[in-house]
Design a protein around this motif. Structure first.
Motif, short mmCIF file in Angstrom:
data_model
loop_
_atom_site.label_atom_id
_atom_site.label_comp_id
_atom_site.label_asym_id
_atom_site.label_seq_id
_atom_site.Cartn_x
_atom_site.Cartn_y
_atom_site.Cartn_z
N ASN B 177 0.83 -1.20 0.00
CA ASN B 177 0.00 0.00 0.00
C ASN B 177 0.88 1.27 0.00
OD1 ASN B 177 -2.42 1.27 -0.05
ND2 ASN B 177 -2.74 1.20 2.19
N GLY B 178 0.52 2.22 -0.86
CA GLY B 178 1.30 3.47 -0.91
C GLY B 178 2.51 3.38 -1.82
N VAL B 179 2.66 2.23 -2.46
CA VAL B 179 3.75 2.04 -3.41
C VAL B 179 3.12 1.83 -4.79
CG1 VAL B 179 5.78 0.65 -4.00
CG2 VAL B 179 5.16 1.02 -1.61
N LYS B 284 8.93 -5.75 -1.61
CA LYS B 284 9.99 -5.06 -0.88
C LYS B 284 10.22 -3.63 -1.37
CE LYS B 284 12.20 -8.68 1.41
NZ LYS B 284 12.54 -9.93 0.71
N VAL B 285 9.54 -3.27 -2.48
CA VAL B 285 9.75 -1.92 -3.03
C VAL B 285 9.07 -0.89 -2.15
CG1 VAL B 285 9.36 -0.45 -5.07
CG2 VAL B 285 9.89 -2.88 -5.37
N GLU B 286 9.76 0.20 -1.90
CA GLU B 286 9.19 1.28 -1.09
C GLU B 286 9.04 2.53 -1.95
OE1 GLU B 286 10.16 1.60 3.10
OE2 GLU B 286 11.90 0.36 2.61
N PRO B 287 8.33 3.56 -1.46
CA PRO B 287 8.27 4.80 -2.25
C PRO B 287 9.69 5.23 -2.59
CG PRO B 287 6.74 4.91 -0.43
CD PRO B 287 7.53 3.66 -0.23
N GLY B 458 5.85 20.81 1.32
CA GLY B 458 6.93 21.69 0.86
C GLY B 458 8.28 20.99 0.89
N LYS B 459 8.26 19.72 1.09
CA LYS B 459 9.50 18.94 1.12
C LYS B 459 9.20 17.49 0.78
CE LYS B 459 8.90 18.62 6.07
NZ LYS B 459 9.35 18.94 7.41
N VAL B 460 10.24 16.76 0.41
CA VAL B 460 10.07 15.35 0.05
C VAL B 460 9.49 14.59 1.24
CG1 VAL B 460 11.27 13.25 -0.68
CG2 VAL B 460 11.97 15.46 -1.62
N SER B 461 8.40 13.87 1.00
CA SER B 461 7.66 13.23 2.10
C SER B 461 7.28 11.81 1.75
CB SER B 461 6.37 14.02 2.37
OG SER B 461 6.67 15.38 2.59
N ASP B 462 6.94 11.05 2.76
CA ASP B 462 6.49 9.67 2.55
C ASP B 462 4.97 9.69 2.42
OD1 ASP B 462 5.85 7.00 2.61
OD2 ASP B 462 7.32 6.50 4.17
N VAL B 463 4.48 9.37 1.23
CA VAL B 463 3.04 9.48 0.97
C VAL B 463 2.25 8.50 1.84
CG1 VAL B 463 2.93 7.83 -0.94
CG2 VAL B 463 1.34 9.76 -0.86
N ARG B 464 2.92 7.47 2.35
CA ARG B 464 2.20 6.51 3.19
C ARG B 464 1.68 7.16 4.47
NH1 ARG B 464 6.84 2.00 2.70
NH2 ARG B 464 7.98 3.85 3.36
N GLU B 465 2.32 8.27 4.86
CA GLU B 465 1.83 8.99 6.05
C GLU B 465 0.53 9.74 5.74
OE1 GLU B 465 5.25 11.34 7.16
OE2 GLU B 465 6.46 9.52 7.43
#
Lengths: 207, 468
Positions: B177-179, B284-287, B458-465
């Motif tokens: 999820n999120g990937v 195993k792939v992450e954002p 405004g900065k690189v973020s983890d979309v899973r959050e």
């Protein structure tokens, strides 16, 4: 850059010229000719813009700006040269600057076929030989005589066995690298193929 | 040498002759053209006194140079206007179907052909654009060509080309999820490198690929070229067929049944032979985000930018160039890197599903005040669909600019450009030096969902959050 550009025609069997060395892996076609120069309907004025952004960044120190290279015609590069965009504008810019052949560790596929299609033979050599040529070019002029029949490159001090795809070598020697006429010779076979393809029949809504 | 793969079958079907020297003459079933790489090809036809051999097998649209703010004619940019006029004139003269602005079907050539149903399994497809590999998602063999080859296709409907080897990239399990597909393809390019695909066609296969929608499959095949593979494809299945059904140019009624029967027979045999096989675990792939100046220089969102010592000797030279150009230090985290511009669009990620997923992230949120964000639908059809779903409003409410369709800031041939050394979070395909219009501009490639998350923070973020 030469003021008058004459495109190559017919058989290409010998290329003699001074080498110009350009260091770096994965040099993409956006760097060879930035996209803003693709706003054109012919290739005529591309020669002056080759490596435009890299040259500006290096303020006169880019190999394509060095006085000693102004008459060079054999470009020596590292691996995966010409990756990225399929723009033929990249080899068209190089040939208009004065490049007649390229020797590299490896080339990207589409760039390679674009070079062949406009009459720039691309040869490969192992990394070690490329480095040898590039080091030599740093200190002195290197004039190479390339013979496509034997795939040999000779100079006063250095000799190399160049690699080139057999299909490309034959096309240059026979003058058939400009493929259109060769392809047209098979016009009956083309018609036959067209009529055999299953999807031509069921694509009645095709445009 | 490969045997009985889909690639071999389609290649053999389209082979017209063996040319002296060892290359093949291949018939091109569908030829797509646009304004940038075709004018010189038409010019060459004129010089050689040749006609377009099968005008009905070529379809044109305009995408690279179109402005996305104001598309009224004449364009403000004289050169852009000259290019669209030249395409209009050439299409008219040679009786080629042209989807112009306002036709309802204009857009990025690799978005338009599939949505019209022109892209079909078993075809050979060529276009003067490296991202033609996109169409391989339908089980067609599609590749980019240069202008001289565009001339050859116009004049003969064939090209001279050496047969490619075939590498199967088997993607096991499924994406978490999120990937997204973009993360998977960035991961593949990172694993294999930007030149591993030279001389190869990539067959993407396995449970993780089967699971993907057609639009996600297009994202995967689109970026084959960034791994060096001129051609990437996926064996067609029921998802492929239902995507095509009822599209404008799709086969209808009894022709549909015939087409379907043929398409169902088109796939790599179970015991087909590949020149190479690579296996990976998609779970195993992450954002994934790029940090450098080639699409293989990427890391997972929580990883550090690699140290020189961690890299192979081949990768060191380009890594040094990348640290300097991107102003990144080895060991630095990519997460929380401030961004100036956020771009959602391109032939990689400018389709309706890309806009939907980004809108889901943006809904009820605001773009950071330091960020200029804009969304460029891949086609007029995508734009219309997005408006019907109210997505344009979600984008606008969040502070995104909503633009007209085109290639836009993927390659910045129009006025959408980075300024100075701005950092862009971009859903496009290339992070080359200067790619987005400023000779010192910096591009971080990521999925559209990740771009939306970066725009908000405004900065690189983890979309899973945002979505979990």
């Amino acid at each position: 850059m030469k003021s008058e550009f004459t495109p190559p025609i017919g058989k290409i069997s010998n290329i003699n010229g001074q080498c110009i060395s350009l260091l770096g892996n994965d040099i993409d076609t956006d760097r060879i000719i930035p996209a803003r120069f693709l706003k054109c309907v012919n290739f005529d004025s591309l020669g002056e813009s080759v490596f435009e952004d890299d040259r500006k960044t290096l303020k006169g120190k880019h190999p394509f700006d060095l006085e000693k290279n102004k008459n060079a015609s054999i470009l020596v590069v590292n691996s995966n040269f010409g990756c990225g965009s399929s723009r033929e504008h990249a080899p068209q810019a190089l040939i208009r600057w004065g490049i007649k052949a390229i020797i590299g560790e490896s080339f990207a596929d589409i760039f390679y076929s674009n070079c062949i299609a406009i009459g720039i033979p691309c040869f490969t050599l192992p990394k070690k030989s490329i480095e040898e040529i590039q080091n030599y070019c740093d200190n002195q002029f290197l004039f190479l005589e390339i013979n496509l029949k034997s795939s040999l490159a000779k100079s006063k001090d250095l000799n190399f066995n160049l690699e080139i795809k057999e299909s490309s070598r034959k096309m240059f020697l026979s003058g058939e690298w400009d493929a259109t006429s060769t392809l047209l010779e098979n016009k009956n076979l083309i018609e036959k193929k067209f009529n055999q393809l299953p999807y031509i029949k069921f694509n009645t809504n095709f445009l | 040498m490969s045997q009985d793969t889909l690639f071999d079958k389609v290649w053999d079907l389209h082979k017209v002759s063996s040319l002296p020297g060892g290359s093949d003459q291949i018939f091109i079933g569908l030829h797509l053209i646009h304004e940038v790489t075709s004018p010189q090809a038409f010019g060459a036809l004129k010089d050689k006194n040749l006609k377009v051999k099968f005008p009905e097998r070529t379809v044109a649209t305009v995408d690279h140079i179109v402005p996305t703010d104001n598309q009224s004619r004449p364009f403000k940019d004289n050169l852009a206007e000259q290019m669209i006029e030249t395409l209009e004139k050439n299409c008219l003269e040679h009786k080629i179907k042209f989807f112009n602005i306002g036709s309802g079907n204009q857009g990025i050539v690799h978005v338009v052909a599939p949505e019209l149903g022109l892209t079909q399994p078993g075809m050979t497809i060529a276009c003067g654009d490296s991202h033609t590999s996109t169409h391989g998602a339908f089980g067609s063999i599609a590749f980019g060509i240069g202008t001289s080859q565009v001339r050859d296709v116009l004049a003969t409907q064939t090209i001279a080309i050496n047969k490619l080897k075939v590498r199967q990239i088997w993607c096991d399990k499924k994406l978490s999820n999120g990937v997204f597909a973009k993360d998977l393809v960035l991961h593949i390019i990172h694993k294999l490198g930007v030149k591993a695909g030279v001389g190869f066609a990539y067959e993407f296969a396995g449970p993780a690929i089967d699971e993907l929608s057609m639009e996600e499959r297009m994202t995967i095949c689109n970026m084959s070229i960034e791994g060096g593979a001129r051609c990437g494809y996926i064996n067609p299945d029921d998802k492929t067929f239902s995507y095509i059904k009822n599209k404008l140019c799709a086969p209808k009624s009894e022709h549909w049944d015939k087409a379907l029967t043929w398409w169902e027979s088109l796939k790599s045999d179970e015991n087909s032979i590949y020149d190479d096989v690579i296996k990976l675990d998609a779970s195993k792939v992450e954002p994934t985000v790029t940090w450098g100046i080639t699409p293989s220089q990427s890391i997972s969102i929580n990883q550090q930018i690699p140290f020189l010592d961690d890299l192979s000797s081949n990768d060191k030279l380009i890594a040094k160039e990348a640290y300097e150009y991107m102003s990144f230090k080895p060991g630095q985290l990519i997460k929380d890197t401030p961004v100036d511009v956020c771009f959602i669009g391109s032939c990689t990620n400018g389709r309706i599903s890309d806009l939907r997923v980004a809108a889901k992230v943006l809904k009820g949120k605001k773009v950071s005040k330091n960020v200029k964000a804009f969304a460029v639908p891949g086609s007029e059809k995508v734009a219309t669909e997005a408006k019907q779903e109210g997505l344009d409003q979600i984008f606008k409410d969040s502070g995104f600019q909503w633009r007209e369709p085109g290639c836009s800031m993927c390659l910045a041939m129009n006025s959408d450009k980075l300024i100075g050394n701005q950092v862009s979070a971009s859903s496009s395909n290339r992070n080359f030096k200067g790619r987005q219009g400023s000779p010192s501009g910096r591009t971080l490639l990521m999925s559209p969902a990740m771009v939306a998350a970066a725009a908000v923070n405004g900065k690189v973020s983890d979309v899973r959050e945002f979505i979990n």
